[in-house]
Design a protein around this motif. Structure first.
Motif, PDB file in Angstrom:
ATOM      1  N   ARG A 320       1.022  -1.329   0.067  1.00  0.00           N
ATOM      2  CA  ARG A 320       0.136   0.035   0.076  1.00  0.00           C
ATOM      3  C   ARG A 320       0.935   1.460  -0.164  1.00  0.00           C
ATOM      4  N   THR A 321       0.572   2.256  -0.910  1.00  0.00           N
ATOM      5  CA  THR A 321       1.526   3.444  -0.980  1.00  0.00           C
ATOM      6  C   THR A 321       1.103   4.502   0.207  1.00  0.00           C
ATOM      7  N   ILE A 322       1.939   4.684   0.850  1.00  0.00           N
ATOM      8  CA  ILE A 322       1.691   5.888   2.130  1.00  0.00           C
ATOM      9  C   ILE A 322       1.784   7.186   1.312  1.00  0.00           C
ATOM     10  N   THR A 323       3.168   7.220   0.806  1.00  0.00           N
ATOM     11  CA  THR A 323       3.388   8.538   0.322  1.00  0.00           C
ATOM     12  C   THR A 323       3.775   8.379  -1.306  1.00  0.00           C
ATOM     13  N   GLN A 324       3.279   9.158  -2.004  1.00  0.00           N
ATOM     14  CA  GLN A 324       3.842   8.749  -3.412  1.00  0.00           C
ATOM     15  C   GLN A 324       4.733  10.051  -3.690  1.00  0.00           C
ATOM     16  N   GLY A 325       6.028   9.484  -4.248  1.00  0.00           N
ATOM     17  CA  GLY A 325       6.940  10.384  -4.631  1.00  0.00           C
ATOM     18  C   GLY A 325       6.840  11.077  -5.931  1.00  0.00           C
ATOM     19  N   VAL A 326       7.593  11.827  -6.409  1.00  0.00           N
ATOM     20  CA  VAL A 326       7.618  12.673  -7.701  1.00  0.00           C
ATOM     21  C   VAL A 326       8.783  12.367  -8.311  1.00  0.00           C
ATOM     22  N   GLU A 327       8.585  11.704  -9.511  1.00  0.00           N
ATOM     23  CA  GLU A 327       9.775  11.363 -10.413  1.00  0.00           C
ATOM     24  C   GLU A 327      10.700  12.730 -10.926  1.00  0.00           C
ATOM     25  N   GLY A 328      11.993  12.260 -10.972  1.00  0.00           N
ATOM     26  CA  GLY A 328      12.761  13.293 -11.514  1.00  0.00           C
ATOM     27  C   GLY A 328      12.921  13.225 -12.888  1.00  0.00           C
ATOM     28  N   GLN A 329      13.768  14.289 -13.631  1.00  0.00           N
ATOM     29  CA  GLN A 329      14.050  14.303 -14.941  1.00  0.00           C
ATOM     30  C   GLN A 329      15.613  14.581 -15.239  1.00  0.00           C
ATOM     31  N   GLU A 330      16.042  13.692 -16.335  1.00  0.00           N
ATOM     32  CA  GLU A 330      17.249  13.953 -16.811  1.00  0.00           C
ATOM     33  C   GLU A 330      17.286  13.944 -18.130  1.00  0.00           C
ATOM     34  N   GLU A 331      18.377  14.793 -18.585  1.00  0.00           N
ATOM     35  CA  GLU A 331      18.542  14.876 -19.991  1.00  0.00           C
ATOM     36  C   GLU A 331      19.962  13.930 -20.605  1.00  0.00           C
ATOM     37  N   VAL A 332      19.655  12.942 -21.391  1.00  0.00           N
ATOM     38  CA  VAL A 332      20.244  11.850 -21.893  1.00  0.00           C
ATOM     39  C   VAL A 332      20.940  12.116 -23.466  1.00  0.00           C
ATOM     40  N   ASN A 333      22.123  12.114 -23.686  1.00  0.00           N
ATOM     41  CA  ASN A 333      22.668  12.064 -25.014  1.00  0.00           C
ATOM     42  C   ASN A 333      23.066  10.583 -25.352  1.00  0.00           C
TER      43      ASN A 333
END
Length: 500
Positions: A320-333
């Motif tokens: 069961r999810t208690i706290t839902q995190g927020v995804e990060g972002q990255e730039e990929v070459n």
């Protein structure tokens, strides 16, 4: 034999090719005699020495024996590797090397006949044709086709209409066309089909050559050549699902892994195959494959790290999810390789984090599961022959929709729960006759109809494989069997897509 005019001497002294050929044939025995004499002299010397050795001649010591052996080896090598031949030239230009001079004459006659037909008037090959005797490696002899193509080249310089351009892929001839420029454009178009603004290189994966030929067996239009080069060479590429099929079984039958089959069918739910579904089972492989390499820069999400917290009120395996995190972002070459538009390799060159992810907190159950808990998979409720499948069918003289499958059984045979759960219906219901409905922990339901009697009641907790009824033929039934169906979110689905 046609007379062939020679150049390079006064016309009064000029000999025809026919006369030159006749003179060569008169001299040929001299060449052959010289070769035989060489073999006779050297052969006699070798034989004499050999007999001395065999007879025990004391003069034939080790040195003589070795010399004899060496001479025999040389003679055998000469006989095996070399052959008397003729080096042929036309006006000093090499035509080839042949063991039989008739090959040249036949090639000339064939080309002259073709030229006469093409040009509408008598055509003869002109020039000073010379034959020179030579002892030649058998592997260096020129093929009849190459001799003929040489003379076709002479005709082509006159007519300009015979030359064709044959496409050869990995040593296999595909066909030929008349338009060389059009063929080159076609090959570039096949490459351009897979290129984009990010493409840094494009090439054919196969070795492709264009060879000038004459009288090709498979002359094509440019459109036909395009079709031939793009034709699939992998055989059948699709499979239509039939009753009883499973995703694993289809993968195994086609010598594929489950992951490979999934990759070729991204829109298919492997747990819900339906009769009539069409699956890709072989990757399309054209005769001529194109490989492209692209260098791209893109953004992608960074998954949230997960922190687990034990919860004794939940069963093992439940979360069961208690706290839902927020995804990060990255730039990929990255550098990506494609074959015929399908990605085959990806190399990440660099990554730059644009936003850090936050943590997801999940509760994980620690309480031991009861025997009656759902496993999430199903077993057959009874074993027998399927007498009616899921979907449309004719019954009682009319066409109707069948929401499950019918499994034949003997009267009174045990009907078992396909998975653990709670009995939410147990009684008589119209066309179902005596019916049991089990609701499972994930919300799905299983139906068991036409029973002669029931062994469970509403509210009972049942485990997977537990007897819940006895087979019969109550309700709208034509014989003893178990009607079995699975409902997901209230909608009937094909049970064969879920059963092992």
């Amino acid at each position: 034999m046609n007379d062939h005019k020679f150049t390079g001497r006064p016309s009064s002294e000029r000999m025809t090719l026919g006369e030159r050929w006749a003179r060569f044939k008169r001299r040929a025995p001299l060449y052959r005699r010289a070769l035989r004499e060489w073999g006779r002299i050297h052969g006699r010397r070798i034989t004499h020495q050999f007999h001395n050795v065999v007879a025990g001649n004391r003069a034939a010591g080790p040195v003589t024996f070795l010399a004899c052996s060496g001479a025999l080896a040389v003679a055998l090598t000469m006989t095996t590797l070399y052959t008397p031949a003729y080096s042929v030239t036309l006006d000093g230009e090499s035509v080839g090397v042949v063991a039989d001079a008739e090959v040249v004459q036949q090639a000339m006659e064939t080309v002259e006949a073709t030229g006469t037909s093409l040009l509408g008037h008598d055509y003869q090959i002109e020039g000073n044709l010379e034959y020179e005797f030579a002892l030649t490696l058998r592997s260096d002899l020129t093929s009849e086709e190459d001799i003929q193509n040489y003379f076709y080249g002479k005709l082509d310089s006159v007519s300009g209409e015979l030359r064709q351009y044959q496409v050869v892929v990995d040593g296999q001839a595909v066909g030929a066309v008349k338009d060389e420029d059009g063929l080159n454009r076609l090959l570039e178009e096949l490459k351009a089909k897979y290129t984009s603004e990010n493409t840094v290189s494009v090439e054919f994966m196969d070795t492709v050559t264009i060879e000038p030929v004459y009288e090709a067996e498979n002359l094509m239009t440019l459109s036909e050549m395009r079709t031939a080069l793009q034709a699939n060479q992998g055989g059948s590429t699709t499979y239509t699902v039939v009753a009883g099929d499973t995703f694993y079984g289809i993968a195994y039958a086609n010598d594929m892994s489950m992951s490979d089959l999934e990759a070729l069918n991204p829109g298919i739910d492997i747990n819900r195959l339906m009769v009539g579904d069409v699956l890709n089972v072989k990757e399309l492989t054209p005769v001529l494959s194109v490989q492209t390499v692209e260098e791209v820069t893109y953004t992608q999400s960074i998954p949230c790290p997960v922190e687990e917290v034990e919860d004794s009120s939940m069963y093992v395996g439940e979360t069961r999810t208690i706290t839902q995190g927020v995804e990060g972002q990255e730039e990929v070459n990255a550098t990506i390789t494609y074959v015929n538009g399908q990605e085959t390799e990806r190399t990440v060159n660099s990554t730059t984090t644009l936003q850090e992810p936050t943590t997801t907190v999940k509760a994980v159950g620690t309480k031991e599961k009861p025997r009656t808990a759902s496993s999430g998979s199903y077993q057959w409720p009874i074993y027998g022959r399927i007498t009616s499948y899921f979907g449309g069918r004719y019954i009682f003289g009319s066409y109707s929709y069948h929401s499950g499958i019918d499994i034949s059984a003997s009267y009174g045979a045990a009907v078992c729960a396909a998975d653990g759960g709670t009995v939410t219906y147990a009684g008589y219901r119209g066309s179902y006759g005596n019916l049991v409905v089990i609701t499972h922990d994930n919300g799905t339901q299983t139906y068991y109809g036409h029973n002669s009697s029931l062994t469970v009641s509403v509210g009972d907790k049942v485990y997977k494989g537990q007897q819940i009824a006895r087979a019969g033929s109550t309700g709208r039934s034509t014989g003893v069997h178990c009607h079995f169906e699975i409902r997901v979110n209230g909608t009937s689905v094909n049970p064969l897509s879920y059963l092992p």
